[in-house]
Design a protein around this motif. Sequence first.
Motif, mmCIF file in Angstrom:
data_model
loop_
_atom_site.group_PDB
_atom_site.id
_atom_site.type_symbol
_atom_site.label_atom_id
_atom_site.label_comp_id
_atom_site.label_asym_id
_atom_site.label_seq_id
_atom_site.Cartn_x
_atom_site.Cartn_y
_atom_site.Cartn_z
ATOM 1 N N VAL A 76 11.864 -52.414 -21.778
ATOM 2 C CA VAL A 76 10.829 -52.429 -22.990
ATOM 3 C C VAL A 76 11.758 -52.210 -24.013
ATOM 4 O O VAL A 76 12.462 -50.940 -24.171
ATOM 5 C CB VAL A 76 9.681 -51.488 -22.927
ATOM 6 N N VAL A 77 11.834 -53.043 -25.024
ATOM 7 C CA VAL A 77 12.740 -52.938 -26.265
ATOM 8 C C VAL A 77 11.831 -52.356 -27.384
ATOM 9 O O VAL A 77 12.140 -51.657 -28.362
ATOM 10 C CB VAL A 77 13.295 -54.292 -26.743
ATOM 11 N N GLN A 78 10.632 -52.865 -27.505
ATOM 12 C CA GLN A 78 9.766 -52.488 -28.514
ATOM 13 C C GLN A 78 8.333 -52.588 -28.221
ATOM 14 O O GLN A 78 7.880 -53.587 -27.374
ATOM 15 C CB GLN A 78 10.051 -53.444 -29.658
ATOM 16 N N VAL A 79 7.277 -51.790 -28.829
ATOM 17 C CA VAL A 79 5.896 -52.098 -28.718
ATOM 18 C C VAL A 79 5.388 -51.551 -29.934
ATOM 19 O O VAL A 79 5.478 -50.787 -30.646
ATOM 20 C CB VAL A 79 5.216 -50.926 -27.826
ATOM 21 N N GLN A 80 4.467 -52.623 -30.185
ATOM 22 C CA GLN A 80 3.798 -52.561 -31.634
ATOM 23 C C GLN A 80 2.344 -52.520 -31.101
ATOM 24 O O GLN A 80 1.814 -53.526 -30.442
ATOM 25 C CB GLN A 80 4.076 -54.126 -32.537
ATOM 26 N N SER A 114 1.633 -56.112 -29.152
ATOM 27 C CA SER A 114 2.887 -56.768 -28.641
ATOM 28 C C SER A 114 3.976 -55.747 -28.046
ATOM 29 O O SER A 114 4.126 -54.950 -28.344
ATOM 30 C CB SER A 114 3.316 -57.519 -30.091
ATOM 31 N N VAL A 115 4.531 -56.750 -27.107
ATOM 32 C CA VAL A 115 5.884 -55.985 -26.535
ATOM 33 C C VAL A 115 6.941 -56.867 -26.423
ATOM 34 O O VAL A 115 6.878 -58.062 -26.419
ATOM 35 C CB VAL A 115 5.255 -55.758 -24.906
ATOM 36 N N ILE A 116 8.168 -56.085 -26.637
ATOM 37 C CA ILE A 116 9.320 -57.180 -26.512
ATOM 38 C C ILE A 116 10.208 -56.394 -25.544
ATOM 39 O O ILE A 116 10.376 -55.204 -25.352
ATOM 40 C CB ILE A 116 10.099 -56.851 -27.822
ATOM 41 N N SER A 170 8.899 -61.800 -25.767
ATOM 42 C CA SER A 170 7.724 -61.127 -26.010
ATOM 43 C C SER A 170 6.528 -61.467 -25.408
ATOM 44 O O SER A 170 6.408 -62.503 -24.909
ATOM 45 C CB SER A 170 7.595 -61.134 -27.711
ATOM 46 N N ASN A 174 13.827 -57.007 -22.854
ATOM 47 C CA ASN A 174 15.037 -57.590 -22.902
ATOM 48 C C ASN A 174 15.266 -58.315 -21.530
ATOM 49 O O ASN A 174 14.159 -58.106 -20.740
ATOM 50 C CB ASN A 174 16.352 -56.624 -23.222
ATOM 51 N N GLU A 189 2.157 -60.742 -26.014
ATOM 52 C CA GLU A 189 1.120 -60.278 -26.917
ATOM 53 C C GLU A 189 -0.296 -60.168 -26.265
ATOM 54 O O GLU A 189 -0.542 -61.127 -25.404
ATOM 55 C CB GLU A 189 1.305 -60.654 -28.166
ATOM 56 N N ARG A 234 15.663 -61.694 -25.887
ATOM 57 C CA ARG A 234 14.611 -60.830 -26.285
ATOM 58 C C ARG A 234 13.238 -61.583 -26.079
ATOM 59 O O ARG A 234 13.265 -62.532 -26.829
ATOM 60 C CB ARG A 234 14.606 -60.109 -27.682
#
Length: 108
Positions: free
Chosen positions: A48-52, A39-41, A30, A43, A32, A28
């Motif tokens: 894309v696993v996560q976007v905040q 922020s983006v995570i 990231s 794999n 930002e 993982r």
Amino acid sequence: MDINQLMQMASKVRDQLETAQAKAEQQRLSGEAGGGLVSVILNGAYEVVQVQIDPKCLDEKDIHLLEDLVRAALNQAIRKVSESHRGGLESVTQNLGIDLSALGLDKR
């Protein structure tokens, strides 16, 4: 080097690359932008696993800024995944005594 040694080496390379790929997919990494406003995570498979997104970014007048921040965060995360993959490939090739520059693959 005879054909049997070459086949053993190829099998070893394949096994090491498969292991490196499986390990990479579990990573993982990231990226930002905007001092952490976005922020983006990802794999190791570039998914894309996560976007905040910080709620401070949710202003209709600044939608272009938000788009730029998301793009910048994604690009940073993609660069990290690429660098991680390169490190894994270098590790495999060094163990086998293969010089990436001789193959034209050492460019970053």
